[in-house]
Design a protein around this motif. Structure first.
Motif, PDB file in Angstrom:
ATOM      1  N   ALA A  72       0.844  -1.193   0.000  1.00  0.00           N
ATOM      2  CA  ALA A  72       0.000   0.000   0.000  1.00  0.00           C
ATOM      3  C   ALA A  72       0.875   1.237   0.000  1.00  0.00           C
ATOM      4  CB  ALA A  72      -0.923  -0.009   1.219  1.00  0.00           C
ATOM      5  N   ASN A 108      -8.716  -0.163  -3.061  1.00  0.00           N
ATOM      6  CA  ASN A 108      -7.957   1.064  -2.853  1.00  0.00           C
ATOM      7  C   ASN A 108      -8.797   2.240  -3.329  1.00  0.00           C
ATOM      8  OD1 ASN A 108      -5.763   2.532  -2.024  1.00  0.00           O
ATOM      9  ND2 ASN A 108      -4.436   1.973  -3.733  1.00  0.00           N
ATOM     10  N   TRP A 112      -6.161   7.317  -3.629  1.00  0.00           N
ATOM     11  CA  TRP A 112      -4.956   6.734  -3.046  1.00  0.00           C
ATOM     12  C   TRP A 112      -4.119   5.966  -4.075  1.00  0.00           C
ATOM     13  CZ3 TRP A 112      -7.496   4.092   1.865  1.00  0.00           C
ATOM     14  CH2 TRP A 112      -8.052   5.084   2.671  1.00  0.00           C
TER      15      TRP A 112
END
Length: 306
Positions: A72, A108, A112
């Motif tokens: 991430a 997600n 982002w």
């Protein structure tokens, strides 16, 4: 608005997920989405390399790139995916439809998604006819020249001024469908209405029939700029949906003779008065003025942000 489902079609072709061990679908009707999940051990590039070994893969007409990283944040940059796609260009000579970032909000949030400089991909696949990209963070397209491209869609919580300028000055002589989710400063937008100026005279994209300047917090300025622009003479659809259009911008559209030559005007998700919407709907064209928001609300929001 959230993006809660993966693509089922792109470029006129069915989209089907693919995992190693599965056969290649019918290349005449089907393209595949390759994706990973968080904490998955097999990388996107490993899956892609396995995909390239399939019989008949050279006849694939398209590819949908889903999540490309099991990490991430900044660790999810797509550099390895970009390198793998570029390296594979000779193995995918018929690739014409490419979507990068088919990622849902559960995987997600759109604001982002970390993108990158995708210009090496565009240079490696100059035959593309359909291109879609989701996510605006760190996105760059470079000097775009895709002589066969007919459809371009960029979805983001916010697009930079640089990316918007790269698009509106691109060499896309066959472009028929241009769809930009311009976004808001809160989610990374640095673009302004003036960045769209090269589109006004219609000469940049002479084949354009659909223009979507969507999801913007300066929708009124865009409406005022384009209401009387020569480009409307060639368009079938002007899509100013998903943003914060108010009576100020709608009045410019209402007072334009060029708007009346369109087949469709889309202003859905707006902050206009009921009276103004009734007047727009009375125009002699198809008008989508659905999803009326509270015009008295001081907090005006675009449909696709986070």
């Amino acid at each position: 608005m959230t993006i809660g489902e993966h693509l089922s079609k792109f470029g006129g072709l069915q989209v089907t997920p693919w995992e190693p061990g599965q056969p290649l679908g019918d290349t005449v009707t089907t393209i595949h989405r390759i994706s990973v999940e968080y904490d998955e051990k097999t990388s996107w590039t490993d899956k892609f390399r396995a995909f390239l070994t399939l019989p008949n893969v050279e006849n694939s007409q398209g590819l949908v790139v889903g999540m490309w990283s099991a990490e991430a944040g900044e660790d999810a940059a797509p550099d390895e995916m970009v390198e793998a796609l570029v390296a594979a260009h000779a193995q995918l000579p018929r690739l014409r439809a490419l979507f990068i970032g088919d990622i849902t909000y559960e995987e997600n949030e759109v604001s982002w998604i970390v993108q990158a400089d995708l210009s090496p991909i565009l240079s490696a696949y100059p035959q593309l006819t359909h291109l879609g990209i989701r996510g605006g963070n760190n996105l760059s397209l470079g000097q775009v020249s895709l002589p066969q491209l007919r459809e371009l869609t960029l979805q983001a919580g916010g697009l930079s001024a640089e990316v918007v300028r790269e698009v509106v000055t691109a060499n896309l002589p066959k472009l028929e469908h241009l769809e930009l989710y311009l976004g808001t400063e809160e989610y990374g937008s640095t673009n302004a209405a003036d960045d769209l100026t090269p589109l006004l005279d219609g000469q940049r994209f002479p084949a354009l029939k659909y223009l979507g300047l969507k999801n913007s917090d300066h929708q009124d300025e865009i409406a005022q700029m384009f209401a009387h622009a020569p480009i409307l003479d060639q368009l079938e659809t002007l899509d100013l949906s998903l943003g914060v259009l108010t009576d100020e911008g709608a009045a410019a559209l209402l007072g334009s003779e060029r708007v009346k030559t369109l087949k469709k005007l889309d202003v859905s998700h707006h902050f206009c008065s009921t009276e103004m919407m009734q007047q727009l709907k009375a125009l002699p064209i198809e008008v989508d003025a659905s999803e009326q928001q509270d015009e008295e609300d001081d907090w005006r929001f675009v449909a696709l942000g986070e």
